[in-house]
Design a protein around this motif. Sequence first.
Motif, PDB file in Angstrom:
ATOM      1  N   GLY A  82       0.829  -1.193   0.000  1.00  0.00           N
ATOM      2  CA  GLY A  82       0.000   0.000   0.000  1.00  0.00           C
ATOM      3  C   GLY A  82       0.866   1.247   0.000  1.00  0.00           C
ATOM      4  N   TYR A  83       0.223   2.401   0.166  1.00  0.00           N
ATOM      5  CA  TYR A  83       0.940   3.674   0.101  1.00  0.00           C
ATOM      6  C   TYR A  83       0.707   4.490   1.355  1.00  0.00           C
ATOM      7  N   ALA A  84       1.706   5.280   1.710  1.00  0.00           N
ATOM      8  CA  ALA A  84       1.638   6.104   2.913  1.00  0.00           C
ATOM      9  C   ALA A  84       1.911   7.555   2.551  1.00  0.00           C
ATOM     10  N   ALA A  85       1.235   8.471   3.252  1.00  0.00           N
ATOM     11  CA  ALA A  85       1.458   9.894   3.007  1.00  0.00           C
ATOM     12  C   ALA A  85       2.835  10.344   3.483  1.00  0.00           C
ATOM     13  N   PRO A  87       6.370   9.127   6.536  1.00  0.00           N
ATOM     14  CA  PRO A  87       7.232  10.312   6.414  1.00  0.00           C
ATOM     15  C   PRO A  87       7.911  10.468   5.058  1.00  0.00           C
ATOM     16  N   VAL A  88       8.129   9.361   4.339  1.00  0.00           N
ATOM     17  CA  VAL A  88       8.618   9.456   2.961  1.00  0.00           C
ATOM     18  C   VAL A  88       7.417   9.233   2.055  1.00  0.00           C
ATOM     19  N   PRO A  89       7.066  10.189   1.198  1.00  0.00           N
ATOM     20  CA  PRO A  89       5.851  10.067   0.390  1.00  0.00           C
ATOM     21  C   PRO A  89       5.786   8.741  -0.369  1.00  0.00           C
ATOM     22  N   GLY A  90       4.639   8.073  -0.232  1.00  0.00           N
ATOM     23  CA  GLY A  90       4.434   6.805  -0.918  1.00  0.00           C
ATOM     24  C   GLY A  90       5.058   5.636  -0.196  1.00  0.00           C
ATOM     25  N   ILE A  91       6.300   5.790   0.219  1.00  0.00           N
ATOM     26  CA  ILE A  91       7.047   4.688   0.831  1.00  0.00           C
ATOM     27  C   ILE A  91       6.643   4.477   2.276  1.00  0.00           C
ATOM     28  N   GLY A  92       6.474   5.544   3.022  1.00  0.00           N
ATOM     29  CA  GLY A  92       6.207   5.421   4.455  1.00  0.00           C
ATOM     30  C   GLY A  92       7.491   5.553   5.247  1.00  0.00           C
ATOM     31  N   ASP A  93       7.683   4.674   6.215  1.00  0.00           N
ATOM     32  CA  ASP A  93       8.849   4.727   7.093  1.00  0.00           C
ATOM     33  C   ASP A  93       9.878   3.683   6.668  1.00  0.00           C
ATOM     34  N   PRO A  94      11.018   4.111   6.120  1.00  0.00           N
ATOM     35  CA  PRO A  94      12.037   3.148   5.696  1.00  0.00           C
ATOM     36  C   PRO A  94      12.874   2.608   6.837  1.00  0.00           C
ATOM     37  N   GLY A  95      12.535   2.987   8.067  1.00  0.00           N
ATOM     38  CA  GLY A  95      13.294   2.508   9.217  1.00  0.00           C
ATOM     39  C   GLY A  95      14.718   3.019   9.191  1.00  0.00           C
ATOM     40  N   GLY A  96      15.647   2.133   9.509  1.00  0.00           N
ATOM     41  CA  GLY A  96      17.055   2.530   9.540  1.00  0.00           C
ATOM     42  C   GLY A  96      17.818   2.155   8.288  1.00  0.00           C
ATOM     43  N   ALA A  97      17.130   2.063   7.161  1.00  0.00           N
ATOM     44  CA  ALA A  97      17.781   1.634   5.917  1.00  0.00           C
ATOM     45  C   ALA A  97      18.989   2.505   5.587  1.00  0.00           C
ATOM     46  N   ARG A 260       0.524  15.165  -7.079  1.00  0.00           N
ATOM     47  CA  ARG A 260      -0.772  15.854  -7.126  1.00  0.00           C
ATOM     48  C   ARG A 260      -1.371  15.795  -8.532  1.00  0.00           C
ATOM     49  N   LEU A 261      -0.552  16.091  -9.505  1.00  0.00           N
ATOM     50  CA  LEU A 261      -1.014  16.140 -10.886  1.00  0.00           C
ATOM     51  C   LEU A 261      -1.532  14.779 -11.356  1.00  0.00           C
ATOM     52  N   CYS A 262      -0.813  13.719 -10.996  1.00  0.00           N
ATOM     53  CA  CYS A 262      -1.123  12.385 -11.522  1.00  0.00           C
ATOM     54  C   CYS A 262      -2.239  11.679 -10.772  1.00  0.00           C
ATOM     55  N   TYR A 263      -2.336  11.913  -9.466  1.00  0.00           N
ATOM     56  CA  TYR A 263      -3.189  11.041  -8.652  1.00  0.00           C
ATOM     57  C   TYR A 263      -4.260  11.757  -7.824  1.00  0.00           C
ATOM     58  N   LEU A 264      -4.148  13.063  -7.632  1.00  0.00           N
ATOM     59  CA  LEU A 264      -4.986  13.706  -6.636  1.00  0.00           C
ATOM     60  C   LEU A 264      -5.887  14.782  -7.236  1.00  0.00           C
ATOM     61  N   THR A 265      -6.882  15.138  -6.453  1.00  0.00           N
ATOM     62  CA  THR A 265      -7.629  16.374  -6.616  1.00  0.00           C
ATOM     63  C   THR A 265      -7.429  17.149  -5.310  1.00  0.00           C
ATOM     64  N   PRO A 266      -7.760  18.439  -5.265  1.00  0.00           N
ATOM     65  CA  PRO A 266      -7.630  19.160  -3.987  1.00  0.00           C
ATOM     66  C   PRO A 266      -8.400  18.494  -2.851  1.00  0.00           C
ATOM     67  N   LEU A 267      -9.565  17.938  -3.137  1.00  0.00           N
ATOM     68  CA  LEU A 267     -10.324  17.251  -2.098  1.00  0.00           C
ATOM     69  C   LEU A 267      -9.611  15.988  -1.638  1.00  0.00           C
ATOM     70  N   LEU A 268      -9.144  15.179  -2.589  1.00  0.00           N
ATOM     71  CA  LEU A 268      -8.437  13.949  -2.213  1.00  0.00           C
ATOM     72  C   LEU A 268      -7.181  14.246  -1.406  1.00  0.00           C
ATOM     73  N   GLU A 269      -6.514  15.349  -1.723  1.00  0.00           N
ATOM     74  CA  GLU A 269      -5.316  15.693  -0.958  1.00  0.00           C
ATOM     75  C   GLU A 269      -5.672  15.971   0.505  1.00  0.00           C
ATOM     76  N   LYS A 270      -6.827  16.574   0.742  1.00  0.00           N
ATOM     77  CA  LYS A 270      -7.249  16.879   2.113  1.00  0.00           C
ATOM     78  C   LYS A 270      -7.598  15.617   2.895  1.00  0.00           C
ATOM     79  N   ALA A 274      -7.520   8.722   4.508  1.00  0.00           N
ATOM     80  CA  ALA A 274      -8.704   7.889   4.288  1.00  0.00           C
ATOM     81  C   ALA A 274      -8.718   7.318   2.869  1.00  0.00           C
ATOM     82  N   ALA A 275      -8.366   8.147   1.893  1.00  0.00           N
ATOM     83  CA  ALA A 275      -8.359   7.687   0.502  1.00  0.00           C
ATOM     84  C   ALA A 275      -7.326   6.582   0.304  1.00  0.00           C
ATOM     85  N   LEU A 276      -6.147   6.730   0.905  1.00  0.00           N
ATOM     86  CA  LEU A 276      -5.118   5.705   0.796  1.00  0.00           C
ATOM     87  C   LEU A 276      -5.571   4.410   1.458  1.00  0.00           C
ATOM     88  N   GLY A 277      -6.310   4.526   2.565  1.00  0.00           N
ATOM     89  CA  GLY A 277      -6.831   3.342   3.218  1.00  0.00           C
ATOM     90  C   GLY A 277      -7.794   2.571   2.326  1.00  0.00           C
TER      91      GLY A 277
END
Length: 301
Positions: A82-85, A87-97, A260-270, A274-277
């Motif tokens: 899945g995807y995470a907003a 701390p790293v966009p899309g990736i999430g938390d890479p831990g101590g990589a 934003r351009l490829c995947y979002l609308t202003p509403l989806l960004e807000k 929930a949308a990612l879930g």
Amino acid sequence: MFSDVLVIADIEGSADCWSYEDSSFKTPGWARACLGMTRDVAAVVEALLGGGVRRVAVKDFHRTGYNIFPDMLPAGVRVMQGYAAGPVPGIGDPGGAEAVMFIGMHAASGSGGLLAHTLTSRIARLEANGRLLSEVELFAASLAPRGVRPVFFSGCPVACAQARAAVPGISVLAIDKSGGPGSLDEREWRNELAAAAVRALGNCEAEPYRPSGPFDAVVTMRDGAATGEKLARRWKLPVRGADIIIRAGDINELYMALVRLCYLTPLLEKIAPAALGLYGVAGRYGLRWARKELVRRRLLP
């Protein structure tokens, strides 16, 4: 030698993805490609753990983010689907990589590589500062603030050439699909891929990828001027027909503008969490469908 490694995996450059249908959600070809992608990643992870790496995390980074069968990977590996907003966009938390390896990647939009695109196939061409921009640059740069080094990349020959030209010091291994489906010795390929990944553990040349800005990007939409103008109005960007213009101070600012351009609308960004879930629910359902399809075809027990 790195002891904590992040593996980012895509499907187009994996062993069993040969066409757009193979990369498309909930198709028979996609089910088979998920299996091939999983086996490629499993071979790499097993080799890394055998080569002295203490911790491996795998980021499933295609379509919904649910393409890998986690139970087919070695025990103890952290699988990030899945995807995470952040701390790293899309990736999430890479831990101590300490290092990141890109497996099964593809070339940039506007190039001649197999299933080439950047972020989405709706973009026909994406240039930044006068040259094509590929996903490896965006993903590697998003990890740079955490000091993660991009040490290895596999994909088609065009994708490998782009990665090597853009990311200083990265090691590459090309997969040869020129003979078409059935031409690839998958066992030999995975052995070669795993060995190359282990060799990359000694890659001390690659530094965290921090290309200098600013960036002037031109995003050409495949569907033409009407689509370009609609998206540009949505995000208040300059536009010339199908060409949307993005000016960004650094590559991470550019990456977020492209998301934003490829995947979002202003509403989806807000309502992004929930949308990612909900997107994740669809991804998990699709992967269960893929497993049932493979069992039905006797490709899995």
